[in-house]
Write a protein that holds these residues in place. Structure first.
Motif, PDB file in Angstrom:
ATOM      1  N   ALA A 169     -38.791  74.505 -50.409  1.00  0.00           N
ATOM      2  CA  ALA A 169     -38.732  73.172 -49.817  1.00  0.00           C
ATOM      3  C   ALA A 169     -38.644  73.244 -48.293  1.00  0.00           C
ATOM      4  O   ALA A 169     -39.280  72.462 -47.577  1.00  0.00           O
ATOM      5  N   ILE A 170     -37.868  74.197 -47.793  1.00  0.00           N
ATOM      6  CA  ILE A 170     -37.737  74.351 -46.342  1.00  0.00           C
ATOM      7  C   ILE A 170     -39.055  74.836 -45.743  1.00  0.00           C
ATOM      8  O   ILE A 170     -39.470  74.384 -44.678  1.00  0.00           O
ATOM      9  N   ALA A 171     -39.720  75.757 -46.442  1.00  0.00           N
ATOM     10  CA  ALA A 171     -41.013  76.249 -45.961  1.00  0.00           C
ATOM     11  C   ALA A 171     -42.047  75.126 -45.951  1.00  0.00           C
ATOM     12  O   ALA A 171     -42.907  75.070 -45.066  1.00  0.00           O
ATOM     13  N   ALA A 172     -41.972  74.214 -46.923  1.00  0.00           N
ATOM     14  CA  ALA A 172     -42.908  73.099 -46.972  1.00  0.00           C
ATOM     15  C   ALA A 172     -42.698  72.141 -45.805  1.00  0.00           C
ATOM     16  O   ALA A 172     -43.637  71.479 -45.362  1.00  0.00           O
ATOM     17  N   SER A 173     -41.476  72.093 -45.284  1.00  0.00           N
ATOM     18  CA  SER A 173     -41.207  71.216 -44.144  1.00  0.00           C
ATOM     19  C   SER A 173     -41.620  71.850 -42.817  1.00  0.00           C
ATOM     20  O   SER A 173     -41.490  71.231 -41.771  1.00  0.00           O
ATOM     21  N   GLY A 174     -42.084  73.099 -42.848  1.00  0.00           N
ATOM     22  CA  GLY A 174     -42.611  73.725 -41.649  1.00  0.00           C
ATOM     23  C   GLY A 174     -41.737  74.809 -41.044  1.00  0.00           C
ATOM     24  O   GLY A 174     -42.023  75.298 -39.970  1.00  0.00           O
ATOM     25  N   TYR A 175     -40.662  75.196 -41.711  1.00  0.00           N
ATOM     26  CA  TYR A 175     -39.762  76.227 -41.196  1.00  0.00           C
ATOM     27  C   TYR A 175     -40.221  77.581 -41.703  1.00  0.00           C
ATOM     28  O   TYR A 175     -40.587  77.716 -42.872  1.00  0.00           O
ATOM     29  N   ASP A 176     -40.208  78.592 -40.841  1.00  0.00           N
ATOM     30  CA  ASP A 176     -40.641  79.939 -41.227  1.00  0.00           C
ATOM     31  C   ASP A 176     -39.470  80.659 -41.908  1.00  0.00           C
ATOM     32  O   ASP A 176     -38.599  81.217 -41.262  1.00  0.00           O
TER      33      ASP A 176
ATOM     34  N   PRO B 158     -39.634 104.581  -6.689  1.00  0.00           N
ATOM     35  CA  PRO B 158     -40.047 103.445  -5.866  1.00  0.00           C
ATOM     36  C   PRO B 158     -41.278 102.740  -6.426  1.00  0.00           C
ATOM     37  O   PRO B 158     -41.520 101.590  -6.119  1.00  0.00           O
ATOM     38  N   ALA B 159     -42.056 103.407  -7.248  1.00  0.00           N
ATOM     39  CA  ALA B 159     -43.269 102.795  -7.770  1.00  0.00           C
ATOM     40  C   ALA B 159     -42.959 101.692  -8.784  1.00  0.00           C
ATOM     41  O   ALA B 159     -43.732 100.766  -8.949  1.00  0.00           O
ATOM     42  N   LYS B 160     -41.805 101.794  -9.454  1.00  0.00           N
ATOM     43  CA  LYS B 160     -41.457 100.772 -10.449  1.00  0.00           C
ATOM     44  C   LYS B 160     -40.975  99.514  -9.750  1.00  0.00           C
ATOM     45  O   LYS B 160     -40.169  99.568  -8.823  1.00  0.00           O
ATOM     46  N   ALA B 161     -41.473  98.400 -10.204  1.00  0.00           N
ATOM     47  CA  ALA B 161     -41.035  97.122  -9.646  1.00  0.00           C
ATOM     48  C   ALA B 161     -39.750  96.693 -10.357  1.00  0.00           C
ATOM     49  O   ALA B 161     -39.569  96.971 -11.543  1.00  0.00           O
ATOM     50  N   PRO B 162     -38.859  96.042  -9.676  1.00  0.00           N
ATOM     51  CA  PRO B 162     -37.634  95.585 -10.346  1.00  0.00           C
ATOM     52  C   PRO B 162     -37.977  94.537 -11.403  1.00  0.00           C
ATOM     53  O   PRO B 162     -38.862  93.701 -11.195  1.00  0.00           O
ATOM     54  N   LYS B 163     -37.269  94.627 -12.521  1.00  0.00           N
ATOM     55  CA  LYS B 163     -37.545  93.695 -13.615  1.00  0.00           C
ATOM     56  C   LYS B 163     -36.987  92.320 -13.283  1.00  0.00           C
ATOM     57  O   LYS B 163     -35.876  92.196 -12.786  1.00  0.00           O
ATOM     58  N   LYS B 164     -37.808  91.322 -13.542  1.00  0.00           N
ATOM     59  CA  LYS B 164     -37.353  89.957 -13.325  1.00  0.00           C
ATOM     60  C   LYS B 164     -36.692  89.461 -14.607  1.00  0.00           C
ATOM     61  O   LYS B 164     -37.123  89.783 -15.714  1.00  0.00           O
ATOM     62  N   LYS B 165     -35.655  88.692 -14.443  1.00  0.00           N
ATOM     63  CA  LYS B 165     -35.003  88.115 -15.623  1.00  0.00           C
ATOM     64  C   LYS B 165     -35.897  87.016 -16.166  1.00  0.00           C
ATOM     65  O   LYS B 165     -36.366  86.151 -15.429  1.00  0.00           O
ATOM     66  N   SER B 166     -36.128  87.076 -17.461  1.00  0.00           N
ATOM     67  CA  SER B 166     -36.971  86.055 -18.058  1.00  0.00           C
ATOM     68  C   SER B 166     -36.187  84.754 -18.171  1.00  0.00           C
ATOM     69  O   SER B 166     -34.970  84.748 -18.304  1.00  0.00           O
ATOM     70  N   ALA B 167     -36.895  83.675 -18.107  1.00  0.00           N
ATOM     71  CA  ALA B 167     -36.250  82.362 -18.207  1.00  0.00           C
ATOM     72  C   ALA B 167     -35.662  82.203 -19.596  1.00  0.00           C
ATOM     73  O   ALA B 167     -36.151  82.774 -20.582  1.00  0.00           O
ATOM     74  N   ALA B 168     -34.607  81.450 -19.700  1.00  0.00           N
ATOM     75  CA  ALA B 168     -33.969  81.229 -20.997  1.00  0.00           C
ATOM     76  C   ALA B 168     -34.956  80.531 -21.919  1.00  0.00           C
ATOM     77  O   ALA B 168     -35.680  79.625 -21.504  1.00  0.00           O
ATOM     78  N   LYS B 169     -34.978  80.976 -23.164  1.00  0.00           N
ATOM     79  CA  LYS B 169     -35.917  80.402 -24.108  1.00  0.00           C
ATOM     80  C   LYS B 169     -35.539  78.952 -24.390  1.00  0.00           C
ATOM     81  O   LYS B 169     -34.370  78.632 -24.593  1.00  0.00           O
ATOM     82  N   ALA B 170     -36.532  78.104 -24.407  1.00  0.00           N
ATOM     83  CA  ALA B 170     -36.287  76.695 -24.678  1.00  0.00           C
ATOM     84  C   ALA B 170     -35.986  76.515 -26.158  1.00  0.00           C
ATOM     85  O   ALA B 170     -36.623  77.133 -27.024  1.00  0.00           O
ATOM     86  N   LYS B 171     -34.998  75.689 -26.447  1.00  0.00           N
ATOM     87  CA  LYS B 171     -34.625  75.443 -27.835  1.00  0.00           C
ATOM     88  C   LYS B 171     -35.682  74.561 -28.475  1.00  0.00           C
ATOM     89  O   LYS B 171     -36.123  73.563 -27.886  1.00  0.00           O
ATOM     90  N   LYS B 172     -36.101  74.945 -29.665  1.00  0.00           N
ATOM     91  CA  LYS B 172     -37.133  74.175 -30.341  1.00  0.00           C
ATOM     92  C   LYS B 172     -36.580  72.829 -30.778  1.00  0.00           C
ATOM     93  O   LYS B 172     -35.446  72.718 -31.212  1.00  0.00           O
ATOM     94  N   ALA B 173     -37.403  71.838 -30.643  1.00  0.00           N
ATOM     95  CA  ALA B 173     -36.997  70.501 -31.060  1.00  0.00           C
ATOM     96  C   ALA B 173     -37.088  70.405 -32.574  1.00  0.00           C
ATOM     97  O   ALA B 173     -37.853  71.120 -33.216  1.00  0.00           O
TER      98      ALA B 173
END
Length: 135
Positions: A57-64, A13-28
């Motif tokens: 080239a992809i890394a230079a455009s800001g992609y990890d 009973p001490a454990k709180a029920p886990k809340k579902k996390s909101a869906a991750k927003a898609k990066k623009a």
């Protein structure tokens, strides 16, 4: 042998029920495939662009790239199977890649045909070649 371990009734009973996390927003922004096509089209190399040069080239455009290395490889493989890229050297996701000129020409041609086949906005369908009635 008759002894049994006490059930931990107080812990549950001490454990709180886990809340579902909101869906991750898609990066623009553009996807990996679009970044790859842009990098290959911007290159002036005759023999194509290597995988290492693509990643830079992809890394230079800001992609990890380090974090999403598998996504880059999957995107390259899918672009090759679709016909957008042509693999000049190597196998799978390694080697050198070029843009497929034949597919680019067919895409331009189909877009021009669609423009030519579209009906005029003023409603004068009589002059359109598809609506002429043969007598």
């Amino acid at each position: 042998m008759a002894e049994t371990a006490p059930a931990p009734a107080a812990a549950s009973p001490a454990k709180a029920p886990k809340k579902k996390s909101a869906a991750k927003a898609k990066k623009a922004g553009p996807g990996v495939g679009e970044l790859i096509v842009k990098a290959v089209s911007a290159s002036k190399e005759r023999s194509g662009v290597s995988l290492a040069a693509l990643k830079k080239a992809i890394a230079a455009s800001g992609y990890d790239v380090e974090k999403n290395n598998s996504r880059v490889k999957i995107a390259i493989k899918s672009l090759v199977t679709k016909g957008t890229l042509v693999q000049v050297k190597g196998t799978a996701a390694s080697g050198s890649f070029k843009l497929n000129k034949q597919q680019a020409e067919t895409q331009k041609r189909t877009s021009q045909e669609e423009i030519n086949l579209s009906f005029p906005p003023n409603g004068s369908f009589k002059s359109h070649p598809l609506t002429r009635v043969k007598s």
